[in-house]
Design a protein around this motif. Structure first.
Motif, PDB file in Angstrom:
ATOM      1  N   TYR A 215      57.409  -5.922  55.963  1.00 56.61           N
ATOM      2  CA  TYR A 215      58.544  -5.866  55.034  1.00 56.61           C
ATOM      3  C   TYR A 215      58.410  -7.012  54.028  1.00 56.61           C
ATOM      4  N   VAL A 217      60.188  -9.686  53.695  1.00 62.58           N
ATOM      5  CA  VAL A 217      60.319 -11.025  54.309  1.00 62.58           C
ATOM      6  C   VAL A 217      59.078 -11.406  55.101  1.00 62.58           C
ATOM      7  N   ASP A 218      58.178 -10.460  55.354  1.00 67.64           N
ATOM      8  CA  ASP A 218      57.021 -10.732  56.213  1.00 67.64           C
ATOM      9  C   ASP A 218      55.755 -11.069  55.435  1.00 67.64           C
ATOM     10  N   LYS A 220      52.719 -12.634  53.750  1.00 71.56           N
ATOM     11  CA  LYS A 220      52.000 -13.905  53.963  1.00 71.56           C
ATOM     12  C   LYS A 220      50.987 -14.082  52.846  1.00 71.56           C
ATOM     13  N   VAL A 226      58.610 -21.264  50.796  1.00 66.03           N
ATOM     14  CA  VAL A 226      59.776 -20.416  51.051  1.00 66.03           C
ATOM     15  C   VAL A 226      60.985 -21.035  50.354  1.00 66.03           C
ATOM     16  N   ASP A 268      58.816 -25.882  52.874  1.00 68.96           N
ATOM     17  CA  ASP A 268      57.657 -25.365  53.607  1.00 68.96           C
ATOM     18  C   ASP A 268      58.039 -24.210  54.533  1.00 68.96           C
ATOM     19  N   GLY A 269      59.328 -23.970  54.699  1.00 67.49           N
ATOM     20  CA  GLY A 269      59.761 -22.871  55.549  1.00 67.49           C
ATOM     21  C   GLY A 269      61.233 -22.589  55.296  1.00 67.49           C
ATOM     22  N   TYR A 270      61.737 -21.464  55.842  1.00 68.85           N
ATOM     23  CA  TYR A 270      63.116 -21.079  55.557  1.00 68.85           C
ATOM     24  C   TYR A 270      64.105 -22.114  56.069  1.00 68.85           C
ATOM     25  N   PRO A 353      67.852  -8.882  54.375  1.00 67.93           N
ATOM     26  CA  PRO A 353      68.508  -9.485  53.207  1.00 67.93           C
ATOM     27  C   PRO A 353      67.593  -9.425  51.982  1.00 67.93           C
ATOM     28  N   LYS A 427      58.140 -17.312  48.403  1.00 64.13           N
ATOM     29  CA  LYS A 427      58.921 -16.208  48.964  1.00 64.13           C
ATOM     30  C   LYS A 427      60.380 -16.632  48.955  1.00 64.13           C
ATOM     31  N   ILE A 429      64.082 -15.922  50.062  1.00 65.06           N
ATOM     32  CA  ILE A 429      64.860 -15.156  51.045  1.00 65.06           C
ATOM     33  C   ILE A 429      66.326 -15.547  50.907  1.00 65.06           C
ATOM     34  N   TRP A 430      67.168 -14.574  50.602  1.00 69.66           N
ATOM     35  CA  TRP A 430      68.604 -14.830  50.551  1.00 69.66           C
ATOM     36  C   TRP A 430      69.139 -14.931  51.975  1.00 69.66           C
ATOM     37  N   SER A 431      70.123 -15.791  52.167  1.00 69.53           N
ATOM     38  CA  SER A 431      70.840 -15.780  53.441  1.00 69.53           C
ATOM     39  C   SER A 431      71.678 -14.506  53.499  1.00 69.53           C
TER      40      SER A 431
END
Lengths: 731, 154
Positions: A215, A217-218, A220, A226, A268-270, A353, A427, A429-431
């Motif tokens: 998806y 969000v996945d 890479k 992020v 570096d990450g969500y 999301p 990437k 990503i919305w909460s």
């Protein structure tokens, strides 16, 4: 959702050799849009590739949202090429001009999934395309063998000569590619179908059972950062300033990026990004809209619904005559009914999301987006970054629910802007909280209905005024310049084309802006219109002192297709027999996107006003059901989606900001609350109709009518639970 | 901070802030993206994994609360080749639509079957509180019944 232009179309099939020795067949059509003065030849999307190893691939511009569109395409190609359905692979076509659909709307070309159009598009284009390819393969083999074409047949990926010789499609494809294209090849008649119309396991399902489907969000990528985002909580507000110094020193945080109406933290990450965002204190500029509460918005719509709107005048009719006839019809009535029905804003709330991944460099941008609207992503991102369109590459990922929300591209634009800023792939990503509260929503809508009935209870006149804000004031689709009326009147179609013998109709639209971003949601205006129409029809039947189904039967006497669907639902539900003691039933029927759906809801309401949804029975006539089990799944899903909206769903604004932030305040129907659902498909000779949206509109009305049967209370506004009911588990 | 985990049978050491939810450790540090982010607060169940055999919503489990060497199973570890009875049943019943909630559904169902190999419909109602927006619930229920050996209703 969208109406097609009148077309004169002549089919051309072209062929070519692709990399690796594959042979590609593609179709183009001479198309004469109604607005153009000269015909233009533009390629349509339909490609079929035959690789040297025999692999057959169909290219598609429909996003697989779980509706089974890719499996239907595989079935269509397999049917026409006389192959096994599982032998045809489906790939998303590149997002480029040659794959755009120029037959709808007013834009330069569409690569979009909406309007329950996928199967209908495939029906008109892909069946013919694949049939033509089969003839070419047959002719190529006949030529190689120097035998008459009539002595050859096709089956299982080979051409066979009566003498017993066979040649694989792959080995004759290069010869086929050089042949003149046969014109006017007719696809297989329905009576000869061996695969289409029979359930086939969906090709997208296995990867959705082991975590391997990728998806949005996945995604890479090397060096991928992020980001997560906070947008101004008041619609129309913009970012004034933000102090990012402390946040940029947090572990893992790379940068704080300011956008026009939002601020994003890149990390570096969500989790690092979210922790950074949580401590940011952005200062916002006020919105030009006055901050409102939903109660004020609802009051505005009630006023508008009771004032004259813009009258719908059918082609060839005169406004003054229509008004006169309506007034006379009203005057003929022995009794008069009037009611107001209301639905609130709704959030799509797909489980995935909003998100998008972008890698923007100086001369090129590459995006990975779970989207329903690839061509718009490419167009707008190119414009914002100042790049030519062909330098913007859009990849479609698997999509964790669309329902219309992913026809908007706000999150893809943000990802591109953030990536440009940090000069690295990002990437975004919305909460869930951003996803729930930042639109775009299903419009709040208020509908006033009036009817006059003669002494026998037959309608003599009918009026329908819908008051709602315009989707076209907010949707990104406004770039294509479609006039408001065409789009927003879509919600009126159900009243205009109401199949019942209800004469002297006056159908009006009162567009009233409320300052809240809007877009299409599964079934669009039909969910509101059919709720109002099918409940009000029950009110008319009650005033006429006739059973609601008998009343419908009487008013559908000249509509055999709708009547057949009604009768099938009636027999499925055994309507004419009394219901189980303690249980009550409601009926509703609707037509949208070429499909007719009838539903019977069976419910129970106890003395504490707890509602149990025991059963929904559903009959659909979608003309042709390519993959019946997938059609049943769409009906089940549409019913559950519709029940969530009708019973539970509500987006409320307080001081201009959305109150609901997550699934605690915006609940979805649960497994334990879900009724038993029974679906019957009624085959008809009608052209292929939509199935993705069409189960949604009637279900609210069927339940409301059942609740009236149980309690004597008419529910004229959604969500029903707001009226002091609770929703109980079924068992 | 360093943490030692046993994920899908493999020992893994990861270096991450202790308040990071297990969800993001699994997805971003271990690269196992089958476990999904849906709500972040334990309401939807898209992030369900097994911790010592029990279904947990990994978005609400900070990594420091996971004891060293705990056994964690994600959707990728449910079977090597889609051979878990639930995966077979999921395909037979054609359960997923968009599919996003399904890894969590499958993990919740697998935990249920481990505890109650032959659940009745009420057991399924109680255990399966994961949210699905596409409306796959009727098929989720049928697939669990099928995997547990019921071919019809209980």
């Amino acid at each position: 959702m969208k109406s097609s232009f009148a077309l004169t179309r002549r089919l051309f099939v072209k062929t070519g050799l692709a990399a690796g020795g594959s042979v590609v067949f593609y179709m183009s059509a001479g198309v004469l849009p109604a607005r153009a003065s000269t015909p233009a030849t533009i390629d349509l999307n339909s490609w079929i590739r035959i690789a040297p190893d025999g692999a057959v691939t169909a290219f598609c511009r429909t996003t697989e949202l779980g509706q089974g569109a890719h499996t239907s395409l595989a079935l269509i190609v397999a049917e026409e090429l006389h192959m096994d359905g599982s032998a045809v692979a489906v790939e998303m076509a590149p997002v480029s001009e040659q794959f755009m659909d120029i037959t709808q709307g007013q834009g330069a070309g569409y690569y979009v999934t909406w309007g329950s159009l996928s199967s209908r598009d495939m029906d008109t284009n892909m069946r013919r395309m694949a049939a033509t390819v089969r003839i070419l393969l047959l002719q190529a083999a006949a030529k190689l063998w120097a035998v008459p074409e009539q002595e050859c047949s096709t089956e299982g990926g080979v051409v066979r000569h009566v003498g017993g010789r066979t040649l694989a499609y792959a080995s004759v494809a290069p010869v086929a590619a050089a042949l003149p294209i046969p014109q006017n090849v007719e696809p297989k008649p329905r009576a000869k179908w061996q695969r289409l119309g029979h359930s086939m396991a969906r090709i997208d399902i296995p990867a959705k059972t082991d975590g391997s489907a990728i998806y949005g969000v996945d995604v890479k990528l090397p060096e991928l950062l992020v980001a997560t985002i906070m947008q101004c909580p008041i619609f129309g507000g913009t970012l004034r300033s933000v102090d990012s110094s402390a946040v940029e020193r947090l572990p893992g945080v790379k940068k704080v990026v300011s956008l026009e109406n939002a601020v994003a933290v890149v990390a570096d990450g969500y989790w690092s990004a979210k922790k950074g965002l949580d401590v940011l204190r952005p200062v916002w500029n006020k919105s030009p809209h006055k901050p409102e509460d939903s109660s004020m918005q609802s009051a505005k719509l009630r006023v508008a619904a009771q004032s004259p709107g813009r009258l719908f005048v059918p082609v060839g009719a005169k406004e003054i005559e229509l008004r006169t006839a309506h007034a006379q019809g009203m005057a003929r009535g022995a009794q008069h009914l009037e009611a107001i029905y209301e639905v609130p804003f709704l959030a799509h709330a797909p489980l995935e999301p909003m998100n998008a991944t972008a890698h923007v460099s100086r001369d090129r941008a590459e995006l990975w987006v779970p989207t329903q609207y690839q061509s718009m992503v490419r167009e707008v991102v190119a414009e914002i970054l100042g790049l030519p369109r062909d330098k913007v590459i859009v990849h479609t990922t698997a999509v964790g629910g669309g329902f219309g929300r992913r026809t908007e591209i706000d999150y893809a634009i943000q990802a591109a802007q953030i990536s440009r800023h940090v000069e690295q792939p990002v990437k975004l990503i919305w909460s869930r909280e951003e996803d729930m509260s930042r639109g775009y929503f299903r419009p709040m809508t208020t509908i006033q209905l009036k009817a006059a009935l003669d002494a026998q209870g037959n309608p003599t006149a009918f009026a329908f005024t819908a008051a709602c804000p315009s989707i076209m004031d907010y949707s990104i689709e406004r770039r294509n310049g479609a006039p408001q009326s065409e789009i927003d009147e879509a919600g009126l179609a159900n009243a205009r084309d109401w199949p019942y013998a209800v004469p002297e109709r006056k159908v009006e639209l009162a567009l009233t802006d409320l300052g809240v971003p809007l877009t299409w949601m599964r079934s669009v205006g039909s969910a509101a219109s059919v709720f109002a129409l099918e409940c009000f029809l029950d009110e008319m039947a009650a005033a006429a002192k006739i059973d609601s189904v008998a009343y419908r039967r009487q008013l559908l006497r000249n509509r055999p297709r709708e009547l057949a669907v009604l009768e099938k639902a009636v027999s499925l539900a055994d309507w004419d027999r009394p219901s189980t003691p303690g249980r009550h039933r409601g009926f509703a029927l609707s037509i949208s996107n070429g499909s007719v759906v009838a539903q019977v809801a069976e419910i129970e309401v106890n003395s504490q006003r707890a509602v149990k949804l025991h059963r929904i029975q559903c009959v659909v006539d979608c003309g042709i059901a390519y993959n019946p089990n997938a059609v049943v799944a769409q009906m089940e899903g549409g019913i559950i989606f519709g029940l969530t909206g009708a019973l539970l769903g509500e987006i409320v604004l307080k001081n201009g900001a959305v109150v609901q932030k997550n699934f605690d305040s915006y609940p979805l129907l649960t497994l334990a609350q879900t009724p038993e659902i029974e679906v019957a498909i009624l085959q008809s000779d009608a052209p292929v109709g939509g199935v993705g949206e069409e189960a949604v509109p009637p279900v609210g009305a069927a339940v409301a009518n059942a609740i009236f049967a149980a309690t004597g209370q008419r529910l004229r506004s959604m969500p029903f639970m707001r009226h002091g009911f609770t929703l109980a588990n079924v068992r | 901070m360093s943490y030692l985990l046993n994920v899908n049978g493999e020992n893994r050491v990861i270096d991450v802030n202790g308040d990071t939810p297990l969800l993001w450790v699994v997805r971003e540090n271990l690269g196992l993206t089958g476990t999904k982010f849906g709500c972040g607060v334990g309401l939807c169940g898209a992030c369900t994994v097994h911790l010592e055999g029990t279904a947990v919503r990994s978005c609400t489990v900070p990594i420091r609360a996971v004891s060293s060497n705990s056994r964690i199973t994600t959707i990728e570890g449910l079977s090597k080749d889609r051979s878990h009875p639930l995966q077979i049943a999921w395909i037979a019943e054609q359960v997923p639509q968009c599919g996003y909630c399904q890894p969590g559904m499958l993990m919740a169902a697998a935990a249920l079957l481990r505890e109650k190999p032959e659940p009745n419909e009420r057991d399924i109602d109680t255990a399966m509180t994961n949210l699905c927006r596409c409306g796959t619930y009727p098929r989720v229920k049928r697939a669990i019944l099928r995997a547990s050996g019921h071919n019809g209703r209980t």
